[in-house]
Scaffold this active site. Structure first.
Site, PDB file in Angstrom:
ATOM      1  N   LYS A 203       0.843  -1.207   0.000  1.00 48.79           N
ATOM      2  CA  LYS A 203       0.000   0.000   0.000  1.00 48.79           C
ATOM      3  C   LYS A 203       0.879   1.258   0.000  1.00 48.79           C
ATOM      4  CE  LYS A 203      -3.753  -2.564   2.101  1.00 48.79           C
ATOM      5  NZ  LYS A 203      -4.813  -2.770   3.063  1.00 48.79           N
TER       6      LYS A 203
ATOM      7  N   GLN B 110      -5.441  -2.032   9.233  1.00 48.85           N
ATOM      8  CA  GLN B 110      -5.163  -3.315   8.578  1.00 48.85           C
ATOM      9  C   GLN B 110      -5.756  -4.468   9.387  1.00 48.85           C
ATOM     10  OE1 GLN B 110      -3.861  -3.573   5.576  1.00 48.85           O
ATOM     11  NE2 GLN B 110      -3.963  -5.803   5.580  1.00 48.85           N
TER      12      GLN B 110
ATOM     13  N   ASP C 154     -11.549   1.862   3.152  1.00 50.32           N
ATOM     14  CA  ASP C 154     -11.742   0.413   2.992  1.00 50.32           C
ATOM     15  C   ASP C 154     -13.182   0.105   2.582  1.00 50.32           C
ATOM     16  OD1 ASP C 154      -9.657  -1.429   3.238  1.00 50.32           O
ATOM     17  OD2 ASP C 154      -9.521  -1.150   5.405  1.00 50.32           O
TER      18      ASP C 154
HETATM   19  N1  LIG Z   1      -8.036  -3.147   6.175  1.00 54.85           N
HETATM   20  C1  LIG Z   1      -7.965  -4.191   5.324  1.00 54.85           C
HETATM   21  N2  LIG Z   1      -7.446  -5.348   5.737  1.00 54.85           N
HETATM   22  C2  LIG Z   1      -7.388  -6.402   4.854  1.00 54.85           C
HETATM   23  C3  LIG Z   1      -7.845  -6.251   3.511  1.00 54.85           C
HETATM   24  C4  LIG Z   1      -8.406  -5.018   3.133  1.00 54.85           C
HETATM   25  O1  LIG Z   1      -8.883  -4.825   1.981  1.00 54.85           O
HETATM   26  N3  LIG Z   1      -8.441  -4.000   4.062  1.00 54.85           N
HETATM   27  N4  LIG Z   1      -7.661  -7.293   2.599  1.00 54.85           N
HETATM   28  C5  LIG Z   1      -6.770  -8.396   2.921  1.00 54.85           C
HETATM   29  C6  LIG Z   1      -5.312  -8.146   2.703  1.00 54.85           C
HETATM   30  N5  LIG Z   1      -4.942  -7.240   1.595  1.00 54.85           N
HETATM   31  C7  LIG Z   1      -5.064  -5.918   1.765  1.00 54.85           C
HETATM   32  O2  LIG Z   1      -5.090  -5.382   2.829  1.00 54.85           O
HETATM   33  C8  LIG Z   1      -4.289  -7.737   0.426  1.00 54.85           C
HETATM   34  C9  LIG Z   1      -4.210  -9.081   0.147  1.00 54.85           C
HETATM   35  C10 LIG Z   1      -3.486  -9.527  -0.968  1.00 54.85           C
HETATM   36  C11 LIG Z   1      -2.826  -8.630  -1.787  1.00 54.85           C
HETATM   37  C12 LIG Z   1      -1.980  -9.043  -2.920  1.00 54.85           C
HETATM   38  O3  LIG Z   1      -1.531  -8.222  -3.691  1.00 54.85           O
HETATM   39  N6  LIG Z   1      -1.678 -10.316  -3.066  1.00 54.85           N
HETATM   40  C13 LIG Z   1      -0.727 -10.763  -4.041  1.00 54.85           C
HETATM   41  C14 LIG Z   1       0.150 -11.803  -3.410  1.00 54.85           C
HETATM   42  C15 LIG Z   1       0.929 -11.221  -2.298  1.00 54.85           C
HETATM   43  C16 LIG Z   1       1.863 -12.215  -1.620  1.00 54.85           C
HETATM   44  O4  LIG Z   1       2.873 -12.561  -2.225  1.00 54.85           O
HETATM   45  O5  LIG Z   1       1.579 -12.587  -0.463  1.00 54.85           O
HETATM   46  C17 LIG Z   1      -1.452 -11.358  -5.232  1.00 54.85           C
HETATM   47  O6  LIG Z   1      -2.517 -11.948  -5.044  1.00 54.85           O
HETATM   48  O7  LIG Z   1      -0.915 -11.200  -6.325  1.00 54.85           O
HETATM   49  C18 LIG Z   1      -2.937  -7.289  -1.512  1.00 54.85           C
HETATM   50  C19 LIG Z   1      -3.654  -6.850  -0.416  1.00 54.85           C
HETATM   51  C20 LIG Z   1      -6.940  -8.743   4.397  1.00 54.85           C
HETATM   52  N7  LIG Z   1      -6.836  -7.582   5.224  1.00 54.85           N
END
Ligand SMILES: Nc1nc2c(c(=O)[nH]1)N[C@@H](CN(C=O)c1ccc(C(=O)N[C@@H](CCC(=O)O)C(=O)O)cc1)CN2
Length: 278
Positions: free
Chosen positions: A52, A96, A119
């Protein structure tokens, strides 16, 4: 063989449009500003928050991460949110998730001003979304909608959502319903999951169980969106058996590189939206 929906590339292109919007805001003296509260030492959460920060810097959003160890009390978090709500120069507040067990997630989410809830989790924003009103949308569901719209029109399509979490399953179905799709929700108590998923024109899987959806559970030509993020033998995989399902689907998101990058991009979108409200 299915088209692989390149979430990384689609997110990068969307970020270019956000960069232009931020330049225009900055020219008017408005600097979009985001604060992220990160509690505890979960490595995945730390990695998502770093993503982020990087995205914000790339787009021109001023971001700050406030890190705490998990001894912080719920009252201290709520007081910090109060002070952020009162800061007129701050556009977006994000806590988060997940939070340590002694902190009530719902109380924390409800303390954030709905106007700064980038969010899209606050009940006011969820309620507006349900009513089909313009509001801050939850980032992963909004990202999924954007990805699917690159592939197909949604009116009358049968969308089957597997999973009913607050942050993905429930809201994503609502967003597709607002687009005049027909939506079916499935979950851990659904009887004969395969019979349901085989009806989907668009299948969205957000459970957190590696390999849950196999090719026998997918209608030929369906669009398959995999929201799962599971670590298996040190490798990141989704909830869908990618290699099997890509033989029958018309389009499929990979993990990594599918939905994940869109989540962070839609957070940036929401921050720019709030800053643009003036
Ligand atoms: N306040 C929040 N908490 C959480 C959210 C949210 O939207 N708001 N969502 C998830 C976690 N998340 C963002 O926060 C999130 C999850 C995954 C990815 C991402 O880019 N994943 C990559 C792989 C990353 C890796 O190597 O681990 C992909 O899929 O290509 C971004 C954001 C829970 N918490």
């Amino acid at each position: 063989m299915a088209v692989v929906i390149d979430g990384k590339q689609i997110a990068a292109s969307y970020r270019e449009t956000l960069k232009k919007r931020v330049s225009a805001l900055r020219a008017r003296g408005i600097v979009p500003k985001l604060k992220v509260i990160l509690i505890g030492d979960d490595p995945a959460s730390h990695s998502y928050v770093r993503g982020k920060e990087r995205a914000a810097a790339d787009i021109g959003i001023d971001s700050q991460v406030i890190r705490f160890d998990d001894t912080i009390s719920e009252r201290e978090v709520l007081e910090l949110i109060d002070s952020m709500n009162a800061d007129d120069a701050l556009h977006g507040i994000l806590v988060q998730l997940p939070l340590p067990k002694h902190i009530d997630e719902n109380r924390v989410i409800m303390r954030i001003s709905p106007d700064k809830d980038v969010d899209g989790f606050h009940p006011t924003n969820v309620g507006k979304m349900m009513l089909g009103l313009e509001t801050l949308l939850p980032c992963t569901p909004h990202g999924i909608l954007h990805l699917v719209k690159t592939q197909t029109d949604l009116v009358g399509k049968h969308v089957v959502v597997v999973g009913r979490s607050q942050i993905v399953g429930k809201p994503v179905g609502m967003l597709f319903l607002n687009e005049s799709a027909t939506v079916t929700y499935c979950h851990s108590k659904t009887v004969d999951l395969g019979a349901m998923t085989r009806q989907a024109d668009i299948l969205i899987v957000a459970v957190g169980r590696a390999g849950l959806v196999t090719k026998e559970m997918v209608k030929p030509g369906a669009i398959v969106i995999d929201v799962g993020v599971n670590r298996v033998d040190g490798r990141l995989v989704g909830d869908v058996d990618f290699e099997g399902v890509r033989d029958v689907a018309s389009a499929i998101t990979p993990v990594p590189g599918g939905v994940g990058p869109m989540t962070i991009t839609m957070l940036m979108h929401n921050t720019v939206e709030v800053a643009s409200r003036g």
